[in-house]
Scaffold this active site. Sequence first.
Site, PDB file in Angstrom:
ATOM      1  N   HIS A   1       0.886  -1.184   0.000  1.00 27.45           N
ATOM      2  CA  HIS A   1       0.000   0.000   0.000  1.00 27.45           C
ATOM      3  C   HIS A   1       0.917   1.226   0.000  1.00 27.45           C
ATOM      4  CE1 HIS A   1      -3.519   2.344   0.610  1.00 27.45           C
ATOM      5  NE2 HIS A   1      -3.930   1.930   1.796  1.00 27.45           N
ATOM      6  N   HIS A  25      -2.439  -2.237  -9.718  1.00 32.18           N
ATOM      7  CA  HIS A  25      -3.404  -1.678  -8.777  1.00 32.18           C
ATOM      8  C   HIS A  25      -4.639  -2.560  -8.764  1.00 32.18           C
ATOM      9  CE1 HIS A  25      -5.916   1.249  -6.733  1.00 32.18           C
ATOM     10  NE2 HIS A  25      -4.777   1.798  -6.361  1.00 32.18           N
ATOM     11  N   ASP A  72       2.581   5.574  -6.561  1.00 30.13           N
ATOM     12  CA  ASP A  72       3.843   5.453  -5.820  1.00 30.13           C
ATOM     13  C   ASP A  72       5.064   5.414  -6.721  1.00 30.13           C
ATOM     14  OD1 ASP A  72       2.820   5.477  -3.241  1.00 30.13           O
ATOM     15  OD2 ASP A  72       2.245   3.383  -3.362  1.00 30.13           O
TER      16      ASP A  72
HETATM   17  N1  CMC Z   1       4.544  -6.311 -10.946  1.00 30.67           N
HETATM   18  C1  CMC Z   1       4.388  -7.409 -11.677  1.00 30.67           C
HETATM   19  N2  CMC Z   1       3.212  -8.067 -11.791  1.00 30.67           N
HETATM   20  C2  CMC Z   1       2.163  -7.565 -11.136  1.00 30.67           C
HETATM   21  C3  CMC Z   1       2.263  -6.394 -10.353  1.00 30.67           C
HETATM   22  C4  CMC Z   1       3.516  -5.767 -10.278  1.00 30.67           C
HETATM   23  N3  CMC Z   1       3.667  -4.667  -9.551  1.00 30.67           N
HETATM   24  N4  CMC Z   1       1.069  -6.136  -9.804  1.00 30.67           N
HETATM   25  C5  CMC Z   1       0.248  -7.103 -10.214  1.00 30.67           C
HETATM   26  N5  CMC Z   1       0.898  -7.963 -11.017  1.00 30.67           N
HETATM   27  C6  CMC Z   1       0.345  -9.147 -11.654  1.00 30.67           C
HETATM   28  C7  CMC Z   1       0.294 -10.294 -10.628  1.00 30.67           C
HETATM   29  O1  CMC Z   1       1.479 -11.047 -10.649  1.00 30.67           O
HETATM   30  C8  CMC Z   1      -0.908 -11.054 -11.098  1.00 30.67           C
HETATM   31  O2  CMC Z   1      -0.517 -11.826 -12.219  1.00 30.67           O
HETATM   32  P1  CMC Z   1      -1.154 -13.298 -12.467  1.00 30.67           P
HETATM   33  O3  CMC Z   1      -2.625 -13.031 -12.660  1.00 30.67           O
HETATM   34  O4  CMC Z   1      -0.454 -13.774 -13.675  1.00 30.67           O
HETATM   35  O5  CMC Z   1      -0.866 -14.076 -11.229  1.00 30.67           O
HETATM   36  C9  CMC Z   1      -1.864  -9.974 -11.606  1.00 30.67           C
HETATM   37  O6  CMC Z   1      -1.013  -8.883 -11.988  1.00 30.67           O
HETATM   38  C10 CMC Z   1      -2.850  -9.501 -10.542  1.00 30.67           C
HETATM   39  O7  CMC Z   1      -2.085  -9.112  -9.402  1.00 30.67           O
HETATM   40  P2  CMC Z   1      -2.590  -9.202  -7.906  1.00 30.67           P
HETATM   41  O8  CMC Z   1      -1.427  -9.157  -6.989  1.00 30.67           O
HETATM   42  O9  CMC Z   1      -3.552 -10.344  -7.757  1.00 30.67           O
HETATM   43  O10 CMC Z   1      -3.401  -7.850  -7.804  1.00 30.67           O
HETATM   44  P3  CMC Z   1      -3.977  -7.228  -6.485  1.00 30.67           P
HETATM   45  O11 CMC Z   1      -5.151  -6.429  -6.898  1.00 30.67           O
HETATM   46  O12 CMC Z   1      -4.197  -8.245  -5.440  1.00 30.67           O
HETATM   47  O13 CMC Z   1      -2.794  -6.297  -5.954  1.00 30.67           O
HETATM   48  C11 CMC Z   1      -1.294  -4.512  -5.759  1.00 30.67           C
HETATM   49  C12 CMC Z   1      -2.689  -4.947  -6.234  1.00 30.67           C
HETATM   50  C13 CMC Z   1      -1.221  -3.002  -5.809  1.00 30.67           C
HETATM   51  C14 CMC Z   1      -1.100  -4.938  -4.305  1.00 30.67           C
HETATM   52  C15 CMC Z   1      -0.242  -5.150  -6.678  1.00 30.67           C
HETATM   53  O14 CMC Z   1      -0.392  -4.672  -7.984  1.00 30.67           O
HETATM   54  C16 CMC Z   1       1.169  -4.923  -6.161  1.00 30.67           C
HETATM   55  O15 CMC Z   1       1.631  -5.655  -5.303  1.00 30.67           O
HETATM   56  N6  CMC Z   1       1.879  -3.875  -6.692  1.00 30.67           N
HETATM   57  C17 CMC Z   1       3.208  -3.544  -6.205  1.00 30.67           C
HETATM   58  C18 CMC Z   1       3.089  -2.743  -4.922  1.00 30.67           C
HETATM   59  C19 CMC Z   1       2.599  -1.332  -5.165  1.00 30.67           C
HETATM   60  O16 CMC Z   1       3.087  -0.645  -6.048  1.00 30.67           O
HETATM   61  N7  CMC Z   1       1.644  -0.902  -4.331  1.00 30.67           N
HETATM   62  C20 CMC Z   1       1.116   0.474  -4.410  1.00 30.67           C
HETATM   63  C21 CMC Z   1      -0.306   0.466  -4.839  1.00 30.67           C
HETATM   64  S1  CMC Z   1      -0.894   2.106  -5.315  1.00 30.67           S
HETATM   65  C22 CMC Z   1      -0.879   3.025  -3.871  1.00 30.67           C
HETATM   66  C23 CMC Z   1      -1.840   2.531  -2.883  1.00 30.67           C
HETATM   67  O17 CMC Z   1      -3.037   2.618  -3.079  1.00 30.67           O
HETATM   68  O18 CMC Z   1      -1.373   2.088  -1.844  1.00 30.67           O
END
Ligand code: CMC
Length: 479
Positions: free
Chosen positions: A322, A361, A416
């Site tokens: 987050h 996201h 971010d």
């Molecule tokens: N890099 C590479 N692949 C990604 C990323 C990433 N940053 N984010 C998502 N994916 C892929 C993930 O591997 C998955 O692929 P597959 O379907 O093949 O397994 C797919 O996209 C869906 O990802 P998820 O983790 O199930 O998505 P989520 O909605 O649960 O998580 C998230 C959202 C923001 C936690 C995630 O994108 C992440 O961990 N990003 C990196 C951390 C980050 O930048 N966080 C800041 C978010 S914005 C500010 C805020 O609101 O806090």
Amino acid sequence: MKDKTEKAKERHIPAPSVESIRDLILEAKKKAYAETDHEPEPELTSAVEWPITCTVGPGLEGAIACESKVGYVNGSKGWLIYRGYDIFDLCAYSTFEETSYLLLHGRLPSQAELTEFTTSLRERMFIPQTQRLMLSFPVETMNPMSALRLGTNLMRQKQTYRDTDTEADLKVGEILATDDDSIPMETRPPGKKNPVFEFLTGLFKRVHPASEDALVGSDEIESCYNLIAGVASVAATIGRTRAGRIPLEPLPEYGLAGNYLYMVTGRRPTALEERIMDISLILHADHGMNASTFASMVVASTLSDIYLAIGAGISALSGPLHGGANVEVVKMLAEIGDPSNVKKWFRETTAAKKKVMGFGHRVYKAYDPRARILGPISALLTENDETRRKTYATAVALEDAVVSELGAKKIFPNVDFYSGIVYSAMGIPQELYTTIFAVSRVAGWCARVVEYLENNRIFRPRAMYTGTFDETYVPPSER
Ligand code: CMC
């Protein structure tokens, strides 16, 4: 051959101005609008007739928790709206104070209301006793977000009556006044080069209630004002303490963004720095039912008080998935080191099935509008410094690599990704970036908590039990 200085001179572009930042935001808006149409999603923008049926994924994805008029995120198109106003317009024309008022009260203030609100927040940033209490904890070695939660709790001790056993024990009129007793503070008087130790400067009027009616309740709008102002001062105190310095008082000539910068760095910010911090605070202020907002609302729904609810928001925000991602991004860019290393680094990262920080996201499946604003600002701010320019170029190369590989999966930069580059260019230490997110998001947390409490129902989802039944208890000695 041209020497280094000549090359630097050639490269030097005029320092950006407040106006050029506005133009840049309006340009980003034009681009965003050209790329998407502007129809709201009917399934996410209409009144709810409870109970409803919705498809829920893991992590409550798709669940509708409540109705809200505070803000709207259209993830498929990349819009962010606060109370009907587009984030691009707010960043171009508004201030953090005005945006906070809008979020809390549901409408833009009149000029008189805005002046009064801005003054009131500035006065409420004056929390010397909380700052002094913080100095009795090892703030300089604590995780800054833990320290922020601590400071928010300490403010609560000073600003609400929840912790007194009976109302008879209250010394009415001293609730907020307790926060203005004289302690030596390091302040930099106007026109003086160096800060000096002094007792109360008298720059601020006391922020204490004049009558019993004005006693600050724990879930009242007044507490929201205290929190919006106080979290900024607490966050600045943490930065200051970590630098081995004594906390500073706010200055009367600055708004919240300028005072936050001044109170962290000890240096009077330029108009441009103040404006960029203001924009950054505006664009982090609210974002739908994100994890930290939801955490605050869950705590508030038990009728716990708002200081504790905001403490929960701070806790949730601290994680690297987050708000903590902005720090991770800067570390990641430093690790990559150079645009020429991006391809190899990205190959290895994807092979190891690691996520790239600052991308992806839960809601946005389009380019995050906040990154559309912060990206060009970081380009402007880094242009005249070789090291920063390289960091920015590395970020751009990484964005290209990630989007060309994962764009089909709708993975784009999020807020971010560029915010850390902006903060770093303003001289803010890396470990404070997530606290800045909180300084801003506290406005959204407060607005949504206050709105939810109007029709409160305690949050209480269920878990699907997948454990066993019919186990027979065996005493420890027989196991
Ligand atoms: N890099 C590479 N692949 C990604 C990323 C990433 N940053 N984010 C998502 N994916 C892929 C993930 O591997 C998955 O692929 P597959 O379907 O093949 O397994 C797919 O996209 C869906 O990802 P998820 O983790 O199930 O998505 P989520 O909605 O649960 O998580 C998230 C959202 C923001 C936690 C995630 O994108 C992440 O961990 N990003 C990196 C951390 C980050 O930048 N966080 C800041 C978010 S914005 C500010 C805020 O609101 O806090």
